[in-house]
Design a protein around this motif. Structure first.
Motif, PDB file in Angstrom:
ATOM      1  N   LEU A   1      -3.425  42.515 -24.718  1.00 41.52           N
ATOM      2  CA  LEU A   1      -3.676  41.711 -25.909  1.00 41.52           C
ATOM      3  C   LEU A   1      -3.928  40.257 -25.529  1.00 41.52           C
ATOM      4  CD1 LEU A   1      -1.044  43.193 -28.380  1.00 41.52           C
ATOM      5  CD2 LEU A   1      -3.529  43.345 -28.574  1.00 41.52           C
TER       6      LEU A   1
ATOM      7  N   GLN B   1      -7.439  40.036 -24.090  1.00 42.93           N
ATOM      8  CA  GLN B   1      -8.439  40.312 -25.114  1.00 42.93           C
ATOM      9  C   GLN B   1      -8.604  39.147 -26.091  1.00 42.93           C
ATOM     10  OE1 GLN B   1      -7.716  43.991 -27.193  1.00 42.93           O
ATOM     11  NE2 GLN B   1      -9.507  43.792 -28.471  1.00 42.93           N
ATOM     12  N   TYR B   2      -7.501  38.507 -26.469  1.00 44.59           N
ATOM     13  CA  TYR B   2      -7.555  37.459 -27.483  1.00 44.59           C
ATOM     14  C   TYR B   2      -7.346  36.052 -26.926  1.00 44.59           C
ATOM     15  CZ  TYR B   2      -7.595  41.288 -30.777  1.00 44.59           C
ATOM     16  OH  TYR B   2      -7.944  42.416 -31.467  1.00 44.59           O
TER      17      TYR B   2
END
Length: 79
Positions: free
Chosen positions: A13, A16-17
């Protein structure tokens, strides 16, 4: 997402972000606290059933009703 689907790991995560792993961990913990997700040690964070599908509780009484009931009395204004 389907019920029981596994969310990406904290590290995934983060990548990805573009957030830190700590921020991802806090976000996942908030989802678990809200009941939207659940955590299984060694498996990760998984999608939970919607709250409406797991339990519905309708409370028709108000605070005053609860207080009257707790004292063993009934409100004189009610018919």
């Amino acid at each position: 997402m389907e019920i029981g689907a596994k969310l990406p790991s904290e590290a995934e995560l983060g990548e990805q972000y573009g957030i830190s792993r700590i921020v991802a961990r806090e976000a996942l913990a908030a989802l678990v606290r809200s009941g939207s997700m659940y955590k299984i040690k060694g498996r990760g964070v998984l999608v939970n059933r919607p709250a409406s599908a797991t339990r519905i509780r309708v409370d028709r009484s108000g605070f005053a009703d609860e207080m009257w009931s707790a004292r063993g009395a009934r409100c004189a204004l009610r018919c």
